[in-house]
Structures are given as C-alpha cells and as structure tokens.
Design a protein around this motif. Structure first.
Motif, PDB file in Angstrom:
ATOM      1  N   VAL A 105       1.063  -1.417  -0.049  1.00 55.63           N
ATOM      2  CA  VAL A 105      -0.278   0.093  -0.176  1.00 55.63           C
ATOM      3  C   VAL A 105       0.750   1.118   0.081  1.00 55.63           C
ATOM      4  O   VAL A 105       0.869   2.371  -0.647  1.00 55.63           O
ATOM      5  CB  VAL A 105      -0.754  -0.144   1.474  1.00 55.63           C
ATOM      6  N   GLU A 106       2.132   1.023   0.548  1.00 52.54           N
ATOM      7  CA  GLU A 106       2.963   2.845   0.211  1.00 52.54           C
ATOM      8  C   GLU A 106       3.109   2.843  -0.566  1.00 52.54           C
ATOM      9  O   GLU A 106       3.135   3.991  -0.635  1.00 52.54           O
ATOM     10  CB  GLU A 106       3.998   2.343   2.165  1.00 52.54           C
ATOM     11  N   ARG A 107       4.166   1.717  -1.417  1.00 55.22           N
ATOM     12  CA  ARG A 107       5.153   1.805  -2.380  1.00 55.22           C
ATOM     13  C   ARG A 107       3.790   2.699  -2.864  1.00 55.22           C
ATOM     14  O   ARG A 107       4.026   3.576  -4.594  1.00 55.22           O
ATOM     15  CB  ARG A 107       5.050   0.668  -2.722  1.00 55.22           C
ATOM     16  N   LEU A 110       3.248   5.734  -2.431  1.00 51.38           N
ATOM     17  CA  LEU A 110       3.927   7.618  -3.101  1.00 51.38           C
ATOM     18  C   LEU A 110       4.104   7.482  -4.498  1.00 51.38           C
ATOM     19  O   LEU A 110       4.054   8.147  -5.407  1.00 51.38           O
ATOM     20  CB  LEU A 110       5.338   6.672  -2.837  1.00 51.38           C
ATOM     21  N   TRP A 111       3.657   5.730  -5.672  1.00 52.45           N
ATOM     22  CA  TRP A 111       3.691   6.280  -7.175  1.00 52.45           C
ATOM     23  C   TRP A 111       2.213   7.394  -7.095  1.00 52.45           C
ATOM     24  O   TRP A 111       2.408   7.782  -8.054  1.00 52.45           O
ATOM     25  CB  TRP A 111       3.530   5.033  -7.456  1.00 52.45           C
ATOM     26  N   THR A 112       1.483   7.433  -6.586  1.00 48.16           N
ATOM     27  CA  THR A 112      -0.059   7.044  -6.678  1.00 48.16           C
ATOM     28  C   THR A 112      -0.218   8.608  -7.108  1.00 48.16           C
ATOM     29  O   THR A 112      -0.762   9.754  -8.026  1.00 48.16           O
ATOM     30  CB  THR A 112      -0.816   6.741  -6.535  1.00 48.16           C
ATOM     31  N   GLU A 113       0.942   9.520  -5.576  1.00 49.93           N
ATOM     32  CA  GLU A 113       0.192  10.931  -5.365  1.00 49.93           C
ATOM     33  C   GLU A 113       1.735  11.547  -6.063  1.00 49.93           C
ATOM     34  O   GLU A 113       1.693  12.531  -6.372  1.00 49.93           O
ATOM     35  CB  GLU A 113       0.390  10.991  -3.857  1.00 49.93           C
ATOM     36  N   LEU A 114       2.572  11.139  -5.551  1.00 50.43           N
ATOM     37  CA  LEU A 114       3.733  11.373  -6.581  1.00 50.43           C
ATOM     38  C   LEU A 114       5.404  10.964  -7.353  1.00 50.43           C
ATOM     39  O   LEU A 114       5.948  11.837  -7.844  1.00 50.43           O
ATOM     40  CB  LEU A 114       4.618  11.648  -4.925  1.00 50.43           C
ATOM     41  N   ARG A 115       4.551  10.035  -7.806  1.00 50.52           N
ATOM     42  CA  ARG A 115       4.904   9.001  -8.690  1.00 50.52           C
ATOM     43  C   ARG A 115       6.946   8.691  -8.201  1.00 50.52           C
ATOM     44  O   ARG A 115       7.794   9.317  -8.750  1.00 50.52           O
ATOM     45  CB  ARG A 115       5.552  10.293 -10.064  1.00 50.52           C
ATOM     46  N   LEU A 116       6.555   8.987  -6.986  1.00 53.54           N
ATOM     47  CA  LEU A 116       7.805   7.966  -6.469  1.00 53.54           C
ATOM     48  C   LEU A 116       7.459   6.673  -6.467  1.00 53.54           C
ATOM     49  O   LEU A 116       6.816   6.016  -5.768  1.00 53.54           O
ATOM     50  CB  LEU A 116       7.694   8.780  -5.314  1.00 53.54           C
ATOM     51  N   GLY A 120      13.859  -0.862  -7.995  1.00 53.96           N
ATOM     52  CA  GLY A 120      13.277  -2.925  -8.188  1.00 53.96           C
ATOM     53  C   GLY A 120      11.397  -3.035  -8.875  1.00 53.96           C
ATOM     54  O   GLY A 120      10.965  -4.224  -9.382  1.00 53.96           O
ATOM     55  N   ASP A 121      10.811  -2.128  -8.604  1.00 60.80           N
ATOM     56  CA  ASP A 121       9.969  -1.627  -8.317  1.00 60.80           C
ATOM     57  C   ASP A 121       9.342  -1.486 -10.026  1.00 60.80           C
ATOM     58  O   ASP A 121      10.142  -1.421 -10.909  1.00 60.80           O
ATOM     59  CB  ASP A 121       8.962  -0.962  -7.854  1.00 60.80           C
ATOM     60  N   ASP A 122       7.934  -3.239 -10.518  1.00 59.37           N
ATOM     61  CA  ASP A 122       8.231  -2.923 -11.722  1.00 59.37           C
ATOM     62  C   ASP A 122       7.219  -1.684 -12.373  1.00 59.37           C
ATOM     63  O   ASP A 122       6.104  -1.646 -12.087  1.00 59.37           O
ATOM     64  CB  ASP A 122       7.187  -3.924 -12.032  1.00 59.37           C
ATOM     65  N   ALA A 123       7.423  -1.684 -13.280  1.00 61.47           N
ATOM     66  CA  ALA A 123       6.689   0.168 -13.592  1.00 61.47           C
ATOM     67  C   ALA A 123       5.314  -0.571 -14.259  1.00 61.47           C
ATOM     68  O   ALA A 123       4.457  -0.381 -13.741  1.00 61.47           O
ATOM     69  CB  ALA A 123       7.421   0.706 -15.194  1.00 61.47           C
ATOM     70  N   ARG A 124       5.063  -1.487 -15.339  1.00 64.15           N
ATOM     71  CA  ARG A 124       3.913  -1.745 -15.312  1.00 64.15           C
ATOM     72  C   ARG A 124       2.802  -1.772 -14.363  1.00 64.15           C
ATOM     73  O   ARG A 124       1.701  -1.498 -13.740  1.00 64.15           O
ATOM     74  CB  ARG A 124       4.014  -3.232 -16.370  1.00 64.15           C
ATOM     75  N   ASP A 125       3.752  -2.898 -12.887  1.00 60.42           N
ATOM     76  CA  ASP A 125       3.018  -3.000 -11.269  1.00 60.42           C
ATOM     77  C   ASP A 125       2.370  -1.760 -11.218  1.00 60.42           C
ATOM     78  O   ASP A 125       1.404  -1.716 -10.684  1.00 60.42           O
ATOM     79  CB  ASP A 125       3.614  -3.768 -10.957  1.00 60.42           C
ATOM     80  N   LEU A 126       2.895  -0.839 -11.204  1.00 60.27           N
ATOM     81  CA  LEU A 126       2.706   0.624 -10.578  1.00 60.27           C
ATOM     82  C   LEU A 126       1.602   0.851 -11.169  1.00 60.27           C
ATOM     83  O   LEU A 126       0.454   2.210 -11.179  1.00 60.27           O
ATOM     84  CB  LEU A 126       3.823   1.238 -10.582  1.00 60.27           C
ATOM     85  N   GLU A 127       1.494   0.799 -12.655  1.00 66.23           N
ATOM     86  CA  GLU A 127       0.703   1.846 -13.769  1.00 66.23           C
ATOM     87  C   GLU A 127      -0.569   0.388 -13.587  1.00 66.23           C
ATOM     88  O   GLU A 127      -1.298   1.650 -13.500  1.00 66.23           O
ATOM     89  CB  GLU A 127       1.121   1.785 -15.179  1.00 66.23           C
ATOM     90  N   ARG A 128      -0.576  -0.543 -13.236  1.00 65.81           N
ATOM     91  CA  ARG A 128      -1.916  -1.325 -13.355  1.00 65.81           C
ATOM     92  C   ARG A 128      -2.405  -0.784 -11.618  1.00 65.81           C
ATOM     93  O   ARG A 128      -3.457  -0.831 -11.854  1.00 65.81           O
ATOM     94  CB  ARG A 128      -1.503  -2.891 -13.195  1.00 65.81           C
ATOM     95  N   GLY A 129      -1.614  -0.717 -10.873  1.00 68.88           N
ATOM     96  CA  GLY A 129      -2.054  -0.259  -9.235  1.00 68.88           C
ATOM     97  C   GLY A 129      -2.607   0.719  -9.071  1.00 68.88           C
ATOM     98  O   GLY A 129      -3.708   1.195  -8.726  1.00 68.88           O
ATOM     99  N   SER A 130      -2.130   2.023  -9.939  1.00 75.65           N
ATOM    100  CA  SER A 130      -2.724   3.334 -10.317  1.00 75.65           C
ATOM    101  C   SER A 130      -4.025   3.295 -10.983  1.00 75.65           C
ATOM    102  O   SER A 130      -4.720   4.033 -10.341  1.00 75.65           O
ATOM    103  CB  SER A 130      -1.197   4.059 -10.635  1.00 75.65           C
ATOM    104  N   TRP A 131      -3.741   2.591 -12.738  1.00 77.21           N
ATOM    105  CA  TRP A 131      -5.147   2.144 -12.783  1.00 77.21           C
ATOM    106  C   TRP A 131      -6.239   2.449 -11.315  1.00 77.21           C
ATOM    107  O   TRP A 131      -7.455   2.420 -11.649  1.00 77.21           O
ATOM    108  CB  TRP A 131      -5.090   1.259 -13.573  1.00 77.21           C
TER     109      TRP A 131
END
Length: 346
Positions: A105-107, A110-116, A120-131
């Motif tokens: 939830v924390e990561r 941070l990505w959703t609000e600040l794009r931090l 090692g974070d997967d960019a596709r996983d971040l985008e899917r989670g943000s969506w």
C-alpha cells in the motif's frame, strides 16, 4: 391469330424468362435494413436466470452484505476525505497481490500521489495499481461509458473490442433486476467469457465488478471492497450459486475489514488530537490528517503534501513519535518512513 399451344405453355414461360436475362432475380428473403443492436444470447439469458435463482437462495447473506456496505458508506460520509482514499489504496494494493503485482500500500500510494518509486519496482505493476486506485476512487462509472473507464490504448482490432463490450453491456442491462451486489458479481464473472480482458487477468473485471456492486447514487462509498475480503470471491468457479456465495462473502468480509480500519483511525485521530493540544502551529494537525489518509509517510513526502518546510516537518514528526502516535518503520538513519499507530484491523 394463332392460339397458343396449351401443351407448350411452360416452355413458352421459360423462354420469356430467359429473354429477360438482364432483370435481377428476386431475393429469397427481405433484407434487414435495421441497424444491429447488441442483444443477449440465449446462453447469457440462461446464466442470468441461474444468477437470479442463486440470489433468491442467498437473500439472507445478501441482505447482511448490503447492511455492512451501508455502515461503511455512512462512516465514509461523515469522516474526512482521507478515509475514502486510504480504503481505495488498500483495495487497489490487495487487488495487485491477487492478480500478481506485489506492491505494498505504501509504495502504491507514493507512486499514485507523487510518482515516487523504489529500485526494483516494476513500472507495469505500478501503472496497473495506479489505474485500479483511480478507477476505484474516481468519478467514472463503468456502466456510463466503459471505453472511457478502461482507457485502453487501442491495439489491433478496436472494433472487435467495441463489439465485445457492447455484448457484455447488453447482458448486464438484461440482468439489471439483480441486486447491485449480485450484479457486480455477475459482471465480474461474465467479463472473461465475453473475451474483453487478457486470459487469466482479473484486475479489470474485479474493479468493474466492485464499482457496480456499490453503484447507489449519492453514496460516499464508490466500490465494494471485494479484494480486502480475500481472493476467493474473485477466483471462485462452478455454479452461479457458488460464485455468488463467495462473492457475497467477499463483500461482507471486505466491508467488515474496512469498517475496522476506519474505527481504528477514528479512535487514533481522537487520541492524537487530545495529545497534541499543547503543540503550537498547524503543522502537527496537517500531519495527523496526512497519516489518516496514507498508511506510510516519509519526511520528503510530508513536506510536499503539506507545503511546510522540511525542518518543521521533521520537528513535528519527532514530537508525534515521542508521544507514541506514530512509529518509524525502517530503523534507518536515512530514507525513514513513519506510520500511524492505529493498531491492527486483521
């Protein structure tokens, strides 16, 4: 005048038709000039009947799940805006774990609000989670414009995808007599059968089903927290009765967990307010609001979100930690992260 030969009448008619070779033959049936509309197939109508029968069998369980969603909706209505955000983040992160994206939830926050992001974070996983988070917490409704809700980049035959969405939408419209919770489950399980998503990918259909399950107008709760209730609701197979039973159980469990989180936040906020009355300035109050909305906060994040200087943020973080209201979770001297001591919601 010579009378026509009565015995050669058929030959004469054949000769006349042969002479009119330029006249097109009459069509075998009248063409249908009406524009095609999406219709539910017989198989889909049969599935709707099965789900309606399952709903009748599970009316007690369905009523209890609806009651819990009502309690959760009322808590979000009277609570601060950050509560809705926190529950949506938790649900999106849990969906990620169920569908293969190992994001906390924390990561994700941070990505959703600040794009931090972290190494090692997967960019596709971040985008899917943000969506998923944006669709759970946002204003877009899946039944009011599915293409805009999905916001996919067109790949291949876009018209084929449009046809699949139209067919799915027609089936959902035909099943509209179902309770919203049951309709959300039906929409979720029909999605892969309609061929809209990638084989085995449960993210889109889970978000769509969660939104439909809580589609009451004017509600503060914009989705049913299915994933927070465990993976069984999203992965169940078998009969309509079995799928709906697990779906309802997921709604009840997810709503109960969300309610526990909000009650812990409510108690923590009251305690934090009482124990910081002697602090001057507004920074500590802004930080308390921030900790209610976000599970984990770093000093740079707090600085950006509150608009307060780093020195003031750090001084107030230390004060909150000394009073036992927050804890530092990394045990490091650099890149430290704090969380509110709200307890465990199970």
């Amino acid at each position: 005048m010579i009378d026509p030969d009565p015995y050669n009448a058929d030959l004469e008619e054949d000769q006349e038709e042969a002479d009119l070779w330029f006249v097109p033959a009459p069509p075998e049936e009248e063409p249908d000039f009406l524009s095609p509309l999406p219709r539910s197939s017989d198989d889909e109508l049969s599935q709707i009947a099965d789900w309606q029968a399952a709903q009748r069998d599970l009316v007690v369980e369905l009523a209890d799940a609806a009651r819990l969603l009502g309690v959760l909706d009322e808590m979000l209505r009277r609570g601060p805006k950050g509560w809705s955000q926190r529950i949506a983040l938790t649900e999106a992160a849990q969906l990620g774990w169920i569908t293969g994206s190992r994001l906390s939830v924390e990561r994700l926050g941070l990505w959703t609000e600040l794009r931090l992001s972290h190494p090692g974070d997967d960019a596709r996983d971040l985008e899917r989670g943000s969506w998923a988070y944006r669709r759970l917490a946002g204003n877009l409704q899946p039944l009011e414009g599915m293409k805009a809700f999905l916001n996919r980049t067109p790949v291949g035959e876009q018209s084929l995808l449009d046809d699949k969405i139209e067919g799915w939408s027609a089936a959902i419209l035909a099943a509209n007599a179902l309770h919203p919770i049951a309709l959300g489950g039906f929409a979720h399980h029909l999605w892969p059968l309609a061929g809209i998503g990638s084989p085995g990918d449960k993210l889109e259909c889970s978000v769509v089903g969660a939104r439909i399950a809580a589609q009451a107008k004017g509600a503060a709760l914009r989705f049913a927290p299915i994933a927070m209730g465990g993976s069984s609701a999203l992965l169940a197979s078998g009969t309509a009765e079995r799928k709906l039973r697990y779906w309802i159980r997921g709604v009840s469990n997810g709503a109960s967990r969300a309610i526990r989180i909000l009650r812990l936040l409510e108690d923590w906020s009251a305690r934090a307010t009482a124990e910081t009355q002697d602090l001057s300035g507004k920074t500590h109050g802004r930080l308390l609001t921030l900790f209610a909305a976000w599970p984990m906060i770093s000093a740079p994040t707090a600085e950006k979100m509150t608009g307060v200087s780093r020195a003031s943020v750090q001084r107030n973080l230390d004060a909150l930690q000394q009073r036992g209201l927050i804890s530092e979770v990394t045990d490091q001297s650099r890149f430290r992260v704090w969380t509110a001591n709200i307890g465990s919601a199970g």
